[in-house]
Design an enzyme around this catalytic site. Structure first.
Site, PDB file in Angstrom:
ATOM      1  N   THR A 232       0.855  -1.197   0.000  1.00  0.00           N
ATOM      2  CA  THR A 232       0.000   0.000   0.000  1.00  0.00           C
ATOM      3  C   THR A 232       0.891   1.248   0.000  1.00  0.00           C
ATOM      4  OG1 THR A 232      -0.150   0.052   2.421  1.00  0.00           O
ATOM      5  CG2 THR A 232      -1.890  -1.148   1.256  1.00  0.00           C
ATOM      6  N   ARG A 234       4.093   2.380  -2.550  1.00  0.00           N
ATOM      7  CA  ARG A 234       4.228   2.893  -3.911  1.00  0.00           C
ATOM      8  C   ARG A 234       4.476   1.711  -4.838  1.00  0.00           C
ATOM      9  NH1 ARG A 234       1.995   6.638  -2.433  1.00  0.00           N
ATOM     10  NH2 ARG A 234       2.594   8.834  -2.403  1.00  0.00           N
ATOM     11  N   GLU A 263       0.391   3.029 -12.411  1.00  0.00           N
ATOM     12  CA  GLU A 263      -0.985   3.406 -12.062  1.00  0.00           C
ATOM     13  C   GLU A 263      -1.416   4.763 -12.624  1.00  0.00           C
ATOM     14  OE1 GLU A 263      -0.533   3.507  -7.682  1.00  0.00           O
ATOM     15  OE2 GLU A 263      -1.063   5.617  -7.780  1.00  0.00           O
ATOM     16  N   HIS A 295      -5.518   2.807  -5.294  1.00  0.00           N
ATOM     17  CA  HIS A 295      -4.898   3.858  -4.471  1.00  0.00           C
ATOM     18  C   HIS A 295      -5.952   4.555  -3.598  1.00  0.00           C
ATOM     19  CE1 HIS A 295      -0.974   6.332  -4.361  1.00  0.00           C
ATOM     20  NE2 HIS A 295      -1.646   6.542  -3.240  1.00  0.00           N
ATOM     21  N   PHE A 298      -5.705   5.887   1.464  1.00  0.00           N
ATOM     22  CA  PHE A 298      -5.764   7.177   2.184  1.00  0.00           C
ATOM     23  C   PHE A 298      -7.189   7.724   2.245  1.00  0.00           C
ATOM     24  CE2 PHE A 298      -6.825  10.413  -0.983  1.00  0.00           C
ATOM     25  CZ  PHE A 298      -6.821   9.626  -2.133  1.00  0.00           C
TER      26      PHE A 298
HETATM   27  P1  NAD Z   1       7.265   7.685   7.082  1.00  0.00           P
HETATM   28  O1  NAD Z   1       8.273   8.640   6.505  1.00  0.00           O
HETATM   29  O2  NAD Z   1       6.637   7.994   8.403  1.00  0.00           O
HETATM   30  O3  NAD Z   1       7.923   6.220   7.202  1.00  0.00           O
HETATM   31  C1  NAD Z   1       8.725   5.645   6.220  1.00  0.00           C
HETATM   32  C2  NAD Z   1       9.699   4.704   6.903  1.00  0.00           C
HETATM   33  O4  NAD Z   1      10.457   4.036   5.894  1.00  0.00           O
HETATM   34  C3  NAD Z   1      10.700   5.425   7.821  1.00  0.00           C
HETATM   35  O5  NAD Z   1      10.731   4.820   9.092  1.00  0.00           O
HETATM   36  C4  NAD Z   1      12.025   5.274   7.081  1.00  0.00           C
HETATM   37  O6  NAD Z   1      13.150   5.173   7.963  1.00  0.00           O
HETATM   38  C5  NAD Z   1      11.787   3.975   6.339  1.00  0.00           C
HETATM   39  N1  NAD Z   1      12.703   3.791   5.197  1.00  0.00           N
HETATM   40  C6  NAD Z   1      13.248   4.726   4.392  1.00  0.00           C
HETATM   41  N2  NAD Z   1      14.045   4.148   3.485  1.00  0.00           N
HETATM   42  C7  NAD Z   1      14.004   2.811   3.740  1.00  0.00           C
HETATM   43  C8  NAD Z   1      14.635   1.697   3.147  1.00  0.00           C
HETATM   44  N3  NAD Z   1      15.505   1.839   2.125  1.00  0.00           N
HETATM   45  N4  NAD Z   1      14.364   0.481   3.662  1.00  0.00           N
HETATM   46  C9  NAD Z   1      13.527   0.330   4.719  1.00  0.00           C
HETATM   47  N5  NAD Z   1      12.902   1.358   5.323  1.00  0.00           N
HETATM   48  C10 NAD Z   1      13.147   2.588   4.829  1.00  0.00           C
HETATM   49  O7  NAD Z   1       6.178   7.495   5.955  1.00  0.00           O
HETATM   50  P2  NAD Z   1       4.666   6.964   6.133  1.00  0.00           P
HETATM   51  O8  NAD Z   1       3.785   8.113   6.427  1.00  0.00           O
HETATM   52  O9  NAD Z   1       4.694   5.775   7.018  1.00  0.00           O
HETATM   53  O10 NAD Z   1       4.343   6.525   4.628  1.00  0.00           O
HETATM   54  C11 NAD Z   1       5.025   5.427   4.031  1.00  0.00           C
HETATM   55  C12 NAD Z   1       4.708   5.416   2.549  1.00  0.00           C
HETATM   56  O11 NAD Z   1       3.325   5.114   2.374  1.00  0.00           O
HETATM   57  C13 NAD Z   1       4.883   6.780   1.845  1.00  0.00           C
HETATM   58  O12 NAD Z   1       6.222   6.953   1.409  1.00  0.00           O
HETATM   59  C14 NAD Z   1       3.917   6.705   0.700  1.00  0.00           C
HETATM   60  O13 NAD Z   1       4.614   6.256  -0.440  1.00  0.00           O
HETATM   61  C15 NAD Z   1       2.910   5.630   1.115  1.00  0.00           C
HETATM   62  N6  NAD Z   1       1.531   6.144   1.248  1.00  0.00           N
HETATM   63  C16 NAD Z   1       0.529   5.505   0.576  1.00  0.00           C
HETATM   64  C17 NAD Z   1      -0.781   5.945   0.699  1.00  0.00           C
HETATM   65  C18 NAD Z   1      -1.918   5.268  -0.011  1.00  0.00           C
HETATM   66  O14 NAD Z   1      -3.022   5.831  -0.090  1.00  0.00           O
HETATM   67  N7  NAD Z   1      -1.757   4.060  -0.512  1.00  0.00           N
HETATM   68  C19 NAD Z   1      -1.051   7.072   1.498  1.00  0.00           C
HETATM   69  C20 NAD Z   1      -0.016   7.674   2.188  1.00  0.00           C
HETATM   70  C21 NAD Z   1       1.300   7.215   2.064  1.00  0.00           C
END
Ligand code: NAD
Length: 332
Positions: A232, A234, A263, A295, A298
């Protein structure tokens, strides 16, 4: 400020109009996606508001800057679609919504897991056809299974907490481990160990050059036969053709996706009258053990309200020359 709001849907207007009552910005709601072809629509505006499938590459940013735009306000948390270095070069500030409701995405993630585990998508279709047979619907309990959470930021942490509540054992992987996740009883392990030891692998890290195709044929070969994969975050975290092969061979047991690498040409639009041209995506839809949502993780009342309020507060703070701290994107 005068804001050109690209890629507008009816639900965006509803939440942004309500939130704007406190800010008084002048918003032009535009239906087209932001691309090199549509960027000129921002002429005469101070800011653009963009979503995840808008293009914010060098060419688009150069065009926006030339037309007098000074601020790009993302109404999303993810920013992998923005050339932040080019924005800086052209004097454009970029702000985002770092956190709106991680619970929205986390709960949808767990919804996909439960639906796949208990075959709810298949049961729903059967019952509507008057077929009440149970063959093929045999499920698994979540309790005592091992879930591997890749990325334990806001969303991954919320998923880990919910799954702990179901009685799962949690393996975690993150480049910055969080002691609060360990306090939940989760164990941080290297990615390969997580892949090998999990019944369910769920992805919550951002899309970066390091995480592009994190789940490829090699990663799948390390996973337990019949494991579940959930994305969920990217689409490009997953090499989709490799996943299709693993589903065909049975190496991968089930797949839940809310995001897909290609997408941008599909999601957020009603294409039900058209023939889908993407053969990889079409193949995914043929598997009984795959669920795809467009998608929408959210997409809750709570998250849309928070996105609108934070986005417009970001624009107002920028207009007043205030510091935006966590919301501002800076080049690496
Ligand atoms: P966040 O920044 O709070 O958390 C991301 C985590 O990933 C952090 O703890 C970071 O240290 C870790 N990270 C970074 N690089 C990494 C790597 N190479 N390997 C392992 N971990 C790594 O972000 P979040 O708010 O938890 O959101 C996460 C992702 O969810 C976003 O980047 C976005 O792409 C996706 N998202 C999707 C939707 C949806 O509707 N499907 C909505 C919001 C966000």
């Amino acid at each position: 400020m005068k804001i050109a709001f690209f890629n507008t849907k009816q639900y965006d207007r509803r939440f942004f109009d309500t939130a704007n009552a406190e800010h008084g910005h002048s918003i032009s709601y535009l239906e087209p996606r932001l691309t090199a072809e549509t960027a000129r629509l921002a002429q005469g505006h101070d800011a653009v508001c963009a979503f995840v499938n808008d293009s914010l590459d060098r060419q688009v940013l150069a065009s926006l800057a030339a037309d007098g735009v000074t601020l790009v306000a993302l109404r999303s948390a993810g920013f992998n679609h923005v050339d932040v270095g080019a924005a800086r070069e052209f004097g454009l500030a970029v702000v985002r919504v770092p956190a709106y409701s991680p619970h929205s995405v986390a709960e949808h993630t767990v919804g996909l897991i439960l639906a796949l585990d208990r075959r709810i998508h298949r049961a729903h279709a059967r019952v509507r056809e008057g077929n009440f047979a149970l063959d093929g619907l045999l499920g698994r309990e979540l309790r005592s299974r091992t879930a591997g959470v890749v990325g334990t930021g806001r969303i991954g942490a919320a998923v880990a907490r919910i799954l702990r509540g179901f009685g799962c054992r949690i393996l975690a992987y993150d480049v910055h481990p969080d002691p609060e996740i360990e306090a939940l009883g989760a164990s941080y392990v290297p990615l390969d160990v997580l892949l090998a030891g999990s019944d369910i692998v769920t992805l919550h890290c951002p899309l970066t050059p390091e995480t592009h195709h994190l789940i490829d044929a090699r990663a799948i070969s390390l996973m337990r036969t019949g494991a579940m994969l959930i994305n969920t975050s990217r689409g490009a975290l997953i090499d989709t053709p490799a996943v299709v092969e693993a589903l065909k061979s049975g190496d991968l047991g089930s797949l839940g996706l809310d995001v897909y690498e290609e997408e941008a040409d599909l999601f957020f639009e009603d294409l039900s009258d058209r023939v889908i041209q993407d053969d990889v995506f079409s193949r995914l839809l043929t598997f009984p053990n795959v669920i795809v949502t467009g998608h929408q993780a959210f997409f809750t009342e709570e998250a849309l309200r928070a996105i609108a309020e934070t986005t417009l507060a970001n624009v107002s703070a920028f207009a007043r020359g205030e510091s935006l701290d966590e919301a501002v994107l800076l080049p690496d």
